[in-house]
Design a protein around this motif. Structure first.
Motif, PDB file in Angstrom:
ATOM      1  N   ILE A   1      38.930  29.614 -13.649  1.00 66.70           N
ATOM      2  CA  ILE A   1      40.277  29.651 -14.225  1.00 66.70           C
ATOM      3  C   ILE A   1      40.634  31.100 -14.515  1.00 66.70           C
ATOM      4  O   ILE A   1      39.871  31.811 -15.174  1.00 66.70           O
ATOM      5  CB  ILE A   1      40.359  28.833 -15.537  1.00 66.70           C
ATOM      6  N   PHE A   2      41.774  31.538 -14.012  1.00 62.98           N
ATOM      7  CA  PHE A   2      42.228  32.903 -14.288  1.00 62.98           C
ATOM      8  C   PHE A   2      43.110  32.863 -15.535  1.00 62.98           C
ATOM      9  O   PHE A   2      44.158  32.236 -15.540  1.00 62.98           O
ATOM     10  CB  PHE A   2      43.000  33.435 -13.071  1.00 62.98           C
TER      11      PHE A   2
ATOM     12  N   ALA B   1      37.435  24.579 -23.130  1.00 63.97           N
ATOM     13  CA  ALA B   1      37.113  24.221 -21.752  1.00 63.97           C
ATOM     14  C   ALA B   1      35.716  23.608 -21.700  1.00 63.97           C
ATOM     15  O   ALA B   1      35.491  22.575 -21.066  1.00 63.97           O
ATOM     16  CB  ALA B   1      37.190  25.457 -20.847  1.00 63.97           C
ATOM     17  N   LYS B   2      34.769  24.234 -22.404  1.00 71.63           N
ATOM     18  CA  LYS B   2      33.393  23.714 -22.415  1.00 71.63           C
ATOM     19  C   LYS B   2      33.349  22.325 -23.055  1.00 71.63           C
ATOM     20  O   LYS B   2      32.636  21.441 -22.599  1.00 71.63           O
ATOM     21  CB  LYS B   2      32.472  24.660 -23.179  1.00 71.63           C
ATOM     22  N   GLU B   3      34.128  22.165 -24.141  1.00 71.92           N
ATOM     23  CA  GLU B   3      34.144  20.864 -24.812  1.00 71.92           C
ATOM     24  C   GLU B   3      34.620  19.757 -23.872  1.00 71.92           C
ATOM     25  O   GLU B   3      34.203  18.617 -23.982  1.00 71.92           O
ATOM     26  CB  GLU B   3      35.095  20.910 -26.016  1.00 71.92           C
TER      27      GLU B   3
ATOM     28  N   ASN C   1      32.924  23.309 -16.806  1.00 68.20           N
ATOM     29  CA  ASN C   1      31.929  24.376 -16.810  1.00 68.20           C
ATOM     30  C   ASN C   1      32.144  25.382 -15.694  1.00 68.20           C
ATOM     31  O   ASN C   1      31.280  25.590 -14.866  1.00 68.20           O
ATOM     32  CB  ASN C   1      30.525  23.780 -16.702  1.00 68.20           C
ATOM     33  N   VAL C   2      33.310  26.006 -15.655  1.00 63.98           N
ATOM     34  CA  VAL C   2      33.559  27.025 -14.642  1.00 63.98           C
ATOM     35  C   VAL C   2      33.818  28.346 -15.359  1.00 63.98           C
ATOM     36  O   VAL C   2      34.247  28.353 -16.507  1.00 63.98           O
ATOM     37  CB  VAL C   2      34.769  26.656 -13.754  1.00 63.98           C
ATOM     38  N   PRO C   3      33.535  29.483 -14.671  1.00 65.93           N
ATOM     39  CA  PRO C   3      33.802  30.765 -15.329  1.00 65.93           C
ATOM     40  C   PRO C   3      35.302  31.000 -15.524  1.00 65.93           C
ATOM     41  O   PRO C   3      36.118  30.504 -14.740  1.00 65.93           O
ATOM     42  CB  PRO C   3      33.211  31.789 -14.368  1.00 65.93           C
TER      43      PRO C   3
ATOM     44  N   GLU D   1      30.312  33.096 -22.115  1.00 68.50           N
ATOM     45  CA  GLU D   1      29.268  33.681 -21.278  1.00 68.50           C
ATOM     46  C   GLU D   1      29.496  33.298 -19.807  1.00 68.50           C
ATOM     47  O   GLU D   1      29.870  32.167 -19.507  1.00 68.50           O
ATOM     48  CB  GLU D   1      27.891  33.168 -21.710  1.00 68.50           C
ATOM     49  N   GLY D   2      29.243  34.254 -18.935  1.00 69.38           N
ATOM     50  CA  GLY D   2      29.396  33.977 -17.518  1.00 69.38           C
ATOM     51  C   GLY D   2      30.814  34.173 -17.004  1.00 69.38           C
ATOM     52  O   GLY D   2      31.113  33.865 -15.864  1.00 69.38           O
ATOM     53  N   SER D   3      31.703  34.690 -17.862  1.00 68.73           N
ATOM     54  CA  SER D   3      33.072  34.941 -17.426  1.00 68.73           C
ATOM     55  C   SER D   3      33.242  36.402 -17.030  1.00 68.73           C
ATOM     56  O   SER D   3      32.462  37.260 -17.436  1.00 68.73           O
ATOM     57  CB  SER D   3      34.051  34.585 -18.548  1.00 68.73           C
ATOM     58  N   TYR D   4      34.280  36.668 -16.224  1.00 68.49           N
ATOM     59  CA  TYR D   4      34.482  38.009 -15.682  1.00 68.49           C
ATOM     60  C   TYR D   4      35.847  38.559 -16.070  1.00 68.49           C
ATOM     61  O   TYR D   4      36.812  37.802 -16.145  1.00 68.49           O
ATOM     62  CB  TYR D   4      34.415  37.990 -14.154  1.00 68.49           C
ATOM     63  N   PHE D   5      35.932  39.861 -16.296  1.00 70.08           N
ATOM     64  CA  PHE D   5      37.258  40.477 -16.455  1.00 70.08           C
ATOM     65  C   PHE D   5      37.263  41.911 -15.960  1.00 70.08           C
ATOM     66  O   PHE D   5      36.227  42.570 -15.886  1.00 70.08           O
ATOM     67  CB  PHE D   5      37.739  40.386 -17.904  1.00 70.08           C
TER      68      PHE D   5
END
Lengths: 300, 388
Positions: free
Chosen positions: B235-236, B251-253, B257-259, B280-284
């Motif tokens: 998800i952007f 989102a996790k709840e 489970n996607v970055p 954790e595991g997300s990018y920016f």
């Protein structure tokens, strides 16, 4: 289908949060005919008191139901004191003035709390410590239910019943209703109206404090202006259900939560806040007493 | 009946009044003595308070560090630089008021700020009208410098930032389907989402759903539930850290489970605090990485740490860069007039800033590289550098 049920669950959990705040709003209005705009800010204070208590006592290192109870208790007592002070300092001197003066004072109190909050706590968002966690999650395939949010729904309903009992079954409740009917007549009958009104305020503020802690737990980002929007939404919910009516407040809040969720979920996220206020205007135009605007409230 | 109608209608009026009253003005004045002939006044507008307070404070810290360094070394042409900082509480209308005060009352020679594009866009027309050069440290929306020839920036712009993340998603992460969740109230977020979408679709990717929220919301589950049905790879969310943390949690709840992916608006220690394990595991994409071993970066980090005792985030580095670009121009300008300073800033070329080499193009935007960071183990880990 799962998606629909998930939206339903989301809507109910959002609504139950509005309900918690709306309960205090509606009760104070039912007794005093005063819209206490500072209510949303007392809710904010509740969240901050909960946060500082948790930090002070290191409750987050040992998350448990007991820790939650301590934080809730601290927030409820703290907010009850704040509610008492607000009533004593800001509203009581205006008891005999026109209602509009009180309303404007309420807005003033609200702004005062918001901006002192920014000074005192700092304006940046704070993280609310996770003092209570339920690891067991309810899920049915893709359907996920946050047990904490269901707990909030349950708490709102229980509080609704408790309040209803206090107001209609207890001696204090009778005194509250009498004071609401006429301050002067009630005091002639030997009812300590000032104390009754203080009690009402403290009860309403304690509810807001509890809401603050529970919301902090579910949405762990708290800031001094966090009470503004939920406060207004809860006000809308209370009007929707018939302000002054405890059951109406809960039903109104759940309806508002559900309609917001469905509106956002099915494609119109931008209209989320517009919806609440459009509802407010429509209700005031067509059914100013709200859905549950009963004669009972009127008689009170 | 009558009894209820009056207070309710009055209440409605009060609701409307709320939004107006709460715009009360507040300013943080760091200095108060009157200007003398030996001082050059520079204005700063930032969100020192409000929801995005870490943006304003980091930038302010960066600017103050640069000013103190140059003043300790004798100032600019023998004159001391003096900073007048005003707080805008994170509100565009306050930013406009603040910049008006700076240029008309305080008569500053230049203005530094804002971080957020929405607020820089409110300030820029006023600076332009009064012909006072303005440098925004980190407003990435292209519209900001398009306002006029007195408006500059020292950061990259969103078409580039969007491209960086879109390329990273397709080439490095091999994502095919991405959902977009943008902050509809925020010029920066809307712009960045558009540029991301454009490049991502051009590279063969598919935007499965493009939905939005409004800054200040706390519940995002309706949007996330709808996104979940589209089964995206990521998800952007090009919003600010204030909401992104909550979005990650919810989102996790929901078992999503996607970055998440985002832009420089994520850059705040609060992101990791609020988002916790969920982020954790997300990018920016960002302007700089504290893990960059280049000597000029490490020198800046050491100096910043010595003064403030914390590691600078990207916005602090941008604030510092905006200040040193201005100082460099003031040194080079033949005289202290608006146009001379403006021309000197416009001629900035191959200037070594903390966040890279700065050369301003004819649109008054720098051309410089971006870094991609990953949130992992409670840190922002360097992934790659993308050159323009």
């Amino acid at each position: 289908m799962i998606e629909f049920i998930q939206h339903l669950v989301n809507g109910l959990s959002l609504g139950s949060i509005y309900a918690l705040i709306a309960l205090g709003y509606t009760m104070v209005f039912g007794i005093l005919q005063l819209i206490n705009f500072a209510h949303g800010d007392v809710y904010m204070l509740g969240a901050f008191i909960g946060m500082y208590t948790s930090r002070l006592l290191h409750l987050d290192q040992n998350p448990s139901f007991g820790a939650l109870c301590i934080a809730l208790l601290a927030a409820m007592i703290g907010c009850a004191v704040v509610g008492f002070l607000i009533e004593r300092i800001a509203y009581r001197p205006l008891r005999k003035s026109p209602r509009i003066n009180l309303l404007i004072t309420a807005v003033g109190v609200s702004l005062f709390i918001e901006f002192s909050g920014q000074l005192l706590f700092g304006a940046d968002p704070k993280f609310f410590p996770q003092i209570f966690q339920i690891h067991q999650e309810f899920s049915y395939g893709e359907l996920k239910i946050n047990p904490l949010q269901m707990m909030v729904l349950l708490i709102s309903v229980i509080l609704m019943v408790v309040l209803q009992t206090i107001i209609y079954k207890s001696r204090w409740g009778r005194a509250m209703r009498a004071a609401s009917f006429s301050h002067d007549l009630a005091s002639l009958m030997g009812i300590p109206t000032d104390r009754v009104i203080s009690f009402t305020f403290m009860l309403g503020s304690a509810l807001a404090g509890a809401a603050g802690v529970l919301v902090g737990l579910i949405y762990p980002k708290i800031e001094p202006l966090m009470g503004v929007m939920p406060g207004l939404k809860a006000f809308v919910a209370a009007v929707l259900g018939g302000i002054g009516n405890v059951t109406g407040a809960v039903v109104g809040a759940l309806l508002l939560g559900l309609s917001e969720t469905f509106l956002v979920g099915y494609g119109y996220p931008t209209f989320r806040d517009a919806l609440a206020f459009a509802l407010l205007i429509l209700i005031l135009l067509f059914r100013p007493n709200g859905l549950f605007g009963s004669k009972r409230t009127d008689k009170v | 009946m009558k009894k209820f109608r009056n207070p309710l209608v009055a209440g409605l009026v009060a609701v409307a009044a709320f939004s107006l009253v709460s715009c009360a003005k507040k300013e943080v004045k760091m200095t108060s003595s009157a200007p003398t002939g030996n001082e050059l006044l520079v204005g700063e507008v930032g969100s020192m308070t409000g929801g995005e307070a870490t943006f304003g404070m980091s930038t302010h810290n960066g600017i103050v560090l640069a000013f103190e360094k140059v003043n300790a070394a004798g100032g600019v042409k023998g004159k001391t630089l003096k900073l007048i900082s005003l707080d805008d509480q994170g509100k565009p209308e306050e930013a406009a008021t603040a910049v008006t005060k700076l240029v008309t009352q305080d008569k500053v020679i230049a203005v530094l700020g804002e971080v957020a594009s929405s607020r820089s866009l409110a300030m820029a027309p006023i600076a332009q009208q009064n012909r006072v050069p303005m440098i925004t440290p980190s407003s990435t929306n292209p519209k900001v410098t398009e306002v006029g020839d007195f408006i500059f920036r020292v950061c990259f712009i969103d078409p580039f930032q969007g491209t960086v993340m879109a390329k990273f998603a397709t080439e490095t992460l091999k994502f095919k389907n991405v959902a977009i969740l943008r902050d509809i109230k925020n010029d920066y977020s809307v712009g960045l989402a558009n540029f991301f979408k454009e490049t991502f679709e051009k590279s063969g990717g598919k935007i499965t759903i493009d939905t939005s929220y409004s800054a200040g919301d706390m519940d995002f589950k309706s949007q996330l539930t709808t996104i979940r049905t589209k089964k995206p790879d990521a998800i952007f969310v090009p919003g600010y850290y204030t909401e992104v943390g909550l979005i990650a949690r919810q989102a996790k709840e929901l078992g999503l489970n996607v970055p998440l992916m985002g832009g420089d608006g994520w850059d705040s220690p609060k992101l990791k605090e609020i988002g916790g394990k969920a982020i954790e595991g997300s990018y920016f994409s960002n302007h700089y990485s504290e893990e960059d071993q280049s000597p000029h970066v490490q020198k800046f980090i050491a100096e910043y740490k010595a003064k403030y005792n914390i590691v600078p985030d990207g916005l602090a580095a941008m604030g510092y860069d905006a200040a040193i670009v201005l100082i460099d121009a003031l040194n080079k300008a033949p005289e202290m007039t608006n146009t001379a300073i403006r021309d000197a800033i416009a001629h900035t070329k191959d200037f070594q800033g903390v966040t890279g080499m700065i050369t301003l193009n004819e649109k008054r935007d720098p051309v410089k590289s971006a870094v991609v960071l990953k949130v992992a183990d409670g840190r922002f880990k360097y992934q790659s550098t993308v050159k323009p």
